[in-house]
Design a protein around this motif. Structure first.
Motif, PDB file in Angstrom:
ATOM      1  N   THR A  70       0.854  -1.352   0.089  1.00  0.00           N
ATOM      2  CA  THR A  70       0.025   0.079   0.097  1.00  0.00           C
ATOM      3  C   THR A  70       0.873   1.328   0.044  1.00  0.00           C
ATOM      4  O   THR A  70       1.906   1.259   0.360  1.00  0.00           O
ATOM      5  CB  THR A  70      -0.969   0.159   1.255  1.00  0.00           C
ATOM      6  OG1 THR A  70      -0.305  -0.087   2.435  1.00  0.00           O
ATOM      7  CG2 THR A  70      -1.822  -1.041   1.218  1.00  0.00           C
ATOM      8  N   HIS A  85     -11.019   4.991   8.308  1.00  0.00           N
ATOM      9  CA  HIS A  85      -9.594   4.636   7.648  1.00  0.00           C
ATOM     10  C   HIS A  85     -10.034   3.342   6.548  1.00  0.00           C
ATOM     11  O   HIS A  85     -10.608   2.462   7.003  1.00  0.00           O
ATOM     12  CB  HIS A  85      -8.701   4.213   8.649  1.00  0.00           C
ATOM     13  CG  HIS A  85      -7.101   4.176   8.303  1.00  0.00           C
ATOM     14  ND1 HIS A  85      -6.425   5.115   8.671  1.00  0.00           N
ATOM     15  CD2 HIS A  85      -6.711   3.298   7.322  1.00  0.00           C
ATOM     16  CE1 HIS A  85      -5.175   4.940   8.012  1.00  0.00           C
ATOM     17  NE2 HIS A  85      -5.304   3.779   7.129  1.00  0.00           N
ATOM     18  N   THR A 130      -8.341   0.739   3.768  1.00  0.00           N
ATOM     19  CA  THR A 130      -7.126   0.047   3.087  1.00  0.00           C
ATOM     20  C   THR A 130      -7.647  -0.522   1.795  1.00  0.00           C
ATOM     21  O   THR A 130      -8.739  -1.123   2.068  1.00  0.00           O
ATOM     22  CB  THR A 130      -6.276  -0.894   3.981  1.00  0.00           C
ATOM     23  OG1 THR A 130      -5.765  -0.017   4.998  1.00  0.00           O
ATOM     24  CG2 THR A 130      -5.203  -1.316   3.334  1.00  0.00           C
ATOM     25  N   ARG A 175      -2.775   0.003  -4.572  1.00  0.00           N
ATOM     26  CA  ARG A 175      -3.508  -0.010  -3.187  1.00  0.00           C
ATOM     27  C   ARG A 175      -3.105   1.202  -2.441  1.00  0.00           C
ATOM     28  O   ARG A 175      -1.790   1.521  -2.331  1.00  0.00           O
ATOM     29  CB  ARG A 175      -3.219  -1.067  -2.567  1.00  0.00           C
ATOM     30  CG  ARG A 175      -3.754  -2.460  -3.409  1.00  0.00           C
ATOM     31  CD  ARG A 175      -3.392  -3.818  -2.454  1.00  0.00           C
ATOM     32  NE  ARG A 175      -4.028  -3.818  -1.282  1.00  0.00           N
ATOM     33  CZ  ARG A 175      -3.751  -3.971  -0.090  1.00  0.00           C
ATOM     34  NH1 ARG A 175      -2.540  -4.483   0.090  1.00  0.00           N
ATOM     35  NH2 ARG A 175      -4.631  -4.317   1.038  1.00  0.00           N
ATOM     36  N   ASP A 204      -3.475   3.239   1.538  1.00  0.00           N
ATOM     37  CA  ASP A 204      -3.673   3.339   2.749  1.00  0.00           C
ATOM     38  C   ASP A 204      -4.341   4.519   3.203  1.00  0.00           C
ATOM     39  O   ASP A 204      -3.454   5.435   3.320  1.00  0.00           O
ATOM     40  CB  ASP A 204      -2.421   2.535   3.626  1.00  0.00           C
ATOM     41  CG  ASP A 204      -3.088   2.439   5.134  1.00  0.00           C
ATOM     42  OD1 ASP A 204      -3.764   1.634   5.398  1.00  0.00           O
ATOM     43  OD2 ASP A 204      -2.653   3.446   5.898  1.00  0.00           O
ATOM     44  N   THR A 213     -13.049   1.245  10.422  1.00  0.00           N
ATOM     45  CA  THR A 213     -11.753   0.810   9.573  1.00  0.00           C
ATOM     46  C   THR A 213     -12.215  -0.141   8.862  1.00  0.00           C
ATOM     47  O   THR A 213     -12.516  -1.350   9.233  1.00  0.00           O
ATOM     48  CB  THR A 213     -10.756   0.547  10.667  1.00  0.00           C
ATOM     49  OG1 THR A 213     -10.511   1.754  11.750  1.00  0.00           O
ATOM     50  CG2 THR A 213      -9.320   0.200  10.013  1.00  0.00           C
ATOM     51  N   CYS A 231     -10.658  -2.830   5.355  1.00  0.00           N
ATOM     52  CA  CYS A 231      -9.893  -3.386   4.136  1.00  0.00           C
ATOM     53  C   CYS A 231     -10.911  -4.625   3.612  1.00  0.00           C
ATOM     54  O   CYS A 231     -10.856  -5.552   3.912  1.00  0.00           O
ATOM     55  CB  CYS A 231      -8.748  -4.040   4.446  1.00  0.00           C
ATOM     56  SG  CYS A 231      -7.801  -4.449   3.047  1.00  0.00           S
TER      57      CYS A 231
END
Length: 567
Positions: free
Chosen positions: A17, A153, A155, A163, A165, A240, A242
């Motif tokens: 990332t 947040h 990712t 990618r 972050d 958060t 991903c």
């Protein structure tokens, strides 16, 4: 974690990332626009990316970009105001977002010494292509990092070739400033309500990428800028994520951590391969690992969700253990037999309910009729409290802590698959769960489900036992490093101990509502109490909810909690 030898797909290292930051500039719409928009005040500044951009071309986004080394430099930090609770990383991210919003849209989150935000004259005096901080200092401006707060947040998904972050930050739009796109990276700045942006996207007129869409879905719950800023004042992200992706109807489908498919995707495709089908079907077994298959019975419904999951543990070298053969459905049992290549060594029922155990004897007979030794039927006998439809007597009673072992030759030596029995009364008096020790899996039967909470139906169901069993499972999961839960209904769950803690917290919160209803209406009926304690549940589900309410009432009375509060 599952053994690498049991993973379905070769390891693939996701792309590293890159650190970035984006900022959602907020304002409240004028009163006339609020009335026209149905009362929502909150608007966000969005802009369209260049059609030639290497990442998300033509997408509507929030301003932002990569974090530069200078953004983290001590001299740059010295040029910014910060909150006492704002650490260096958050200041760096805020500075990057401030710089990017100026370079892309000409919005300047900076103040004069007297506290005034930069105005049109300040912005006109600055060159978007020249060193940013030095120019601000020359104008006597300090960067307003203290006015930038962390919202979320993200990712980027593990499958993407690029990618990032990215903290998603929020700040109030300074009064008197107007966004002007740089016409290179960004075009067409627009103020839009979250709900309107989502509506336009659904209509195909406002292309957005996944994190933007999900962020707007969350922000659509807020009425004003003040409400958003109040929610983020604690310096922690509201979420958060991903995300992970699978296939639904043959098309890519992305999911966040709180959504039901996420844990299954983490188990089957830990490196982000988009290959796992998420469609529920009953025609064929779904491989989850090389040594674990799931076959869902064709009995979907309000109480069974997509159907009852039967599992096969093992491989051709060791033979298989069938867990929860399900209802007495000949076609389903035939498919189970075929998925195991006919080599079923044991049949285990997690409990005696009619969607779990009736298939055991017919499956045993099927195996024997096709030329293999009849596998023993294992489990715990139903208690006298069980309903007539839930009568079950295994051929052999399993003991708490007992281990069932499959073993056989493999290219690496001998393959073993060990299931440890855990007695978990609560949903039913004879309920048990199984730990697959080598691969860190918990087969939870109906004790833990994905997408709903299980019904605790007295007298065979007992809420105190149920909560105690959750504690027992939590301790064992910690001891054995159990990372995934495979329930009898729904997808695989990840974050095992977090899921158990969340389930227990949910049950205790519901119990608090039941107790409050009992105290508010001490002479009330079960129907009265369920109306108050389950007011957040659709009324059509109240007859089912009454069963668990009774289980809570039993526990409350056993603990002597039903006392008048002190005045």
């Amino acid at each position: 974690m599952p053994r690498t030898t049991q993973q379905l797909h070769p390891h693939r290292e996701p792309v590293a990332t890159r650190a970035a930051a984006t900022v959602l500039l907020l304002r409240d719409a004028p009163d006339a626009d609020v009335l026209a928009g149905g009362g929502a005040k909150l608007e966000l500044l969005m802009t369209r990316r260049s059609p030639n951009a290497s990442f998300a071309p033509d997408a509507y986004v929030f301003p932002g970009g990569g974090i530069d080394a200078l953004d983290a430099a001590p001299a740059t930090h010295a040029a910014a105001d910060r909150r006492a609770t704002q650490n260096d990383l958050r200041v760096t991210q805020a500075i990057a977002a401030i710089r990017e919003s100026f370079e892309e849209l000409g919005v300047l989150l900076a103040r004069h010494a007297d506290g005034r935000f930069a105005d049109a004259a300040d912005i006109a005096a600055l060159d978007r292509h020249a060193p940013f901080v030095a120019q601000c200092q020359a104008r006597g401006l300090r960067l307003a990092a203290d006015a930038v707060f962390l919202l979320a947040h993200w990712t980027a998904d593990r499958d993407l070739p690029r990618r990032f972050d990215v903290p998603f930050l929020v700040a109030r739009m300074p009064e008197g400033q107007e966004p002007v796109a740089d016409e290179a990276e960004q075009f067409e700045p627009v103020w839009v309500r979250p709900a309107d942006a989502l509506e336009r996207h659904a209509a195909g007129r406002f292309f957005m990428i996944y994190p933007t869409i999900r962020t707007l879905e969350r922000l659509a719950r807020f009425e004003s800028t003040d409400a958003v800023l109040a929610a983020v004042a604690h310096e922690a992200p509201l979420w958060t994520s991903c995300p992970r992706a699978g296939l639904l109807a043959g098309r890519e489908s992305r999911h966040m951590e709180h959504e039901p498919p996420f844990g299954e995707l983490a188990l089957v495709c830990p490196d982000g391969q988009i290959v796992h089908p998420l469609d529920w079907q009953s025609e064929r077994a779904v491989p989850l690992l090389r040594n674990v298959q799931r076959l869902t019975a064709p009995n979907p419904g309000m109480m069974t969700g997509p159907g009852t999951n039967s599992y096969l543990v093992g491989d051709p070298a060791t033979g298989f253990i069938a867990i929860d053969p399900g209802p007495q459905d000949a076609d389903h049992l035939e498919r189970l037999w075929r998925a195991a290549g006919g080599d079923i060594r044991m049949i285990v029922c997690t409990h005696s309910h009619p969607d779990h155990s009736p298939g055991a004897q017919p499956l045993q007979a099927l195996v024997a009729a096709r030329g293999r030794p009849a596998p023993p039927i294992l489990g715990l006998p139903s208690a006298p409290t069980a309903r007539a439809a839930s009568h079950f007597v295994p051929e052999r009673t399993l003991a708490h802590g007992e281990r069932l072992v499959l073993a056989g030759p493999s290219p690496d030596g001998e393959a073993t698959h060990t299931l440890q029995v855990v007695h978990t009364p609560g949903h039913a008096a004879n309920h048990l769960c199984l730990l697959l020790i080598e691969d860190g899996l918990l087969f939870s039967g109906d004790h833990i489900l994905n997408g709903s909470t299980t019904v605790i139906d007295p007298p065979d169901g007992n809420m105190a036992d149920y909560l105690d069993s959750l504690d027992r499972l939590d301790a064992l999961c910690g001891q054995h490093g159990i990372d995934f839960i495979l329930p009898a209904h729904g997808y695989v769950l990840g974050d095992t101990r977090g899921a158990i803690a969340g389930l227990k917290a949910h049950r205790l919160a519901r119990e608090a509502k039941v107790l409050a209803a009992m105290r508010a209406q001490p002479a009330g009926s079960v129907q009265d109490w369920v109306r108050h304690a389950y007011g957040d549940v659709p009324e059509r589900l109240w007859p089912v909810a009454q069963r668990s309410l009774l289980a809570h009432v039993e526990r409350i009375r056993a603990l002597n909690l039903f006392l008048e509060p002190h005045v």
